[in-house]
Design a protein around this motif. Sequence first.
Motif, mmCIF file in Angstrom:
data_model
loop_
_atom_site.group_PDB
_atom_site.id
_atom_site.type_symbol
_atom_site.label_atom_id
_atom_site.label_comp_id
_atom_site.label_asym_id
_atom_site.label_seq_id
_atom_site.Cartn_x
_atom_site.Cartn_y
_atom_site.Cartn_z
ATOM 1 N N SER A 1 0.814 -1.216 0.000
ATOM 2 C CA SER A 1 0.000 0.000 0.000
ATOM 3 C C SER A 1 0.848 1.266 0.000
ATOM 4 O O SER A 1 0.374 2.326 -0.419
ATOM 5 C CB SER A 1 -0.931 0.010 1.208
ATOM 6 O OG SER A 1 -0.208 0.247 2.414
ATOM 7 N N GLY A 2 2.102 1.162 0.473
ATOM 8 C CA GLY A 2 2.980 2.322 0.489
ATOM 9 C C GLY A 2 2.366 3.498 1.198
ATOM 10 O O GLY A 2 2.240 4.599 0.648
ATOM 11 N N ALA A 3 1.964 3.295 2.441
ATOM 12 C CA ALA A 3 1.171 4.278 3.168
ATOM 13 C C ALA A 3 1.936 5.543 3.566
ATOM 14 O O ALA A 3 1.349 6.448 4.128
ATOM 15 C CB ALA A 3 0.577 3.624 4.419
ATOM 16 N N GLY A 4 3.232 5.611 3.323
ATOM 17 C CA GLY A 4 3.982 6.818 3.624
ATOM 18 C C GLY A 4 4.638 6.840 4.976
ATOM 19 O O GLY A 4 5.136 7.874 5.415
ATOM 20 N N SER A 5 4.638 5.728 5.681
ATOM 21 C CA SER A 5 5.313 5.645 6.975
ATOM 22 C C SER A 5 6.141 4.365 7.025
ATOM 23 O O SER A 5 5.987 3.473 6.188
ATOM 24 C CB SER A 5 4.289 5.655 8.121
ATOM 25 O OG SER A 5 3.388 4.579 7.979
ATOM 26 N N VAL A 6 7.012 4.284 8.009
ATOM 27 C CA VAL A 6 7.835 3.081 8.178
ATOM 28 C C VAL A 6 6.930 1.892 8.501
ATOM 29 O O VAL A 6 6.006 2.000 9.305
ATOM 30 C CB VAL A 6 8.865 3.283 9.311
ATOM 31 C CG1 VAL A 6 9.635 1.994 9.569
ATOM 32 C CG2 VAL A 6 9.832 4.410 8.962
ATOM 33 N N VAL A 7 7.208 0.763 7.855
ATOM 34 C CA VAL A 7 6.514 -0.487 8.174
ATOM 35 C C VAL A 7 7.528 -1.402 8.849
ATOM 36 O O VAL A 7 8.603 -1.672 8.296
ATOM 37 C CB VAL A 7 5.950 -1.166 6.916
ATOM 38 C CG1 VAL A 7 5.329 -2.520 7.272
ATOM 39 C CG2 VAL A 7 4.917 -0.265 6.249
#
Length: 214
Positions: free
Chosen positions: A97-103
């Motif tokens: 999803s590349g949500a914009g935060s570190v996973v």
Amino acid sequence: MTLDALARRAASLVPEEGGRAILGICGEPGAGKTTLAEQILERLRSAHGADWAAHVPMDGFHLADVQLARLGLLDRKGAPETFDADGYAALLGRIASGAGSVVYAPGFERRLEQPLAAAIAVPPEARLIITEGNYLLLGEAPWAAARARLREVWYLDAEPVTRVDRLIRRHIEFGKDPERAREWVLRSDEANARLIRAGRDSADYVIAAQDCTD
């Protein structure tokens, strides 16, 4: 195929319009999946920057020994049913999803033979994520959900004698006596290898381990 060519093929999976791609590397136990992933990762980071690519092995989703003992599966550790496949598929979904935060993803400590929570960080800048593991081509649920998250799956085909010898040495290195190590490989690891090998023809690309060169 050379490692440089493999790295270029991996990079080509990333969509030009933005977003991420996840590449899976599958193969039998001892095939050299982790080594290949790290070699490709090194080339990608050299070409595109340190945060452009990340490595998330499936091994972090081993069930802990306490759970395997509860389930009566301790002597089958490494078989498909000894992983949290649903959790793995869910993590790949978050990454995709590349949500914009570190996973954060779990890692695996081989000397302890236990998963470690949040041991791996996937930076928001990462465009290509390499995941590797035994069961990426297992077509049945819940593994099929993980496969659906992968842009391609490559199968690393290793020579059997070399692969078995490597596995025995690995088990000895991490604490098993030689007799126990050999018994484990021939009974457990090789049973898993036969299951994994059955999915070889469904891979997007098959790599002969001996042909991976600099």
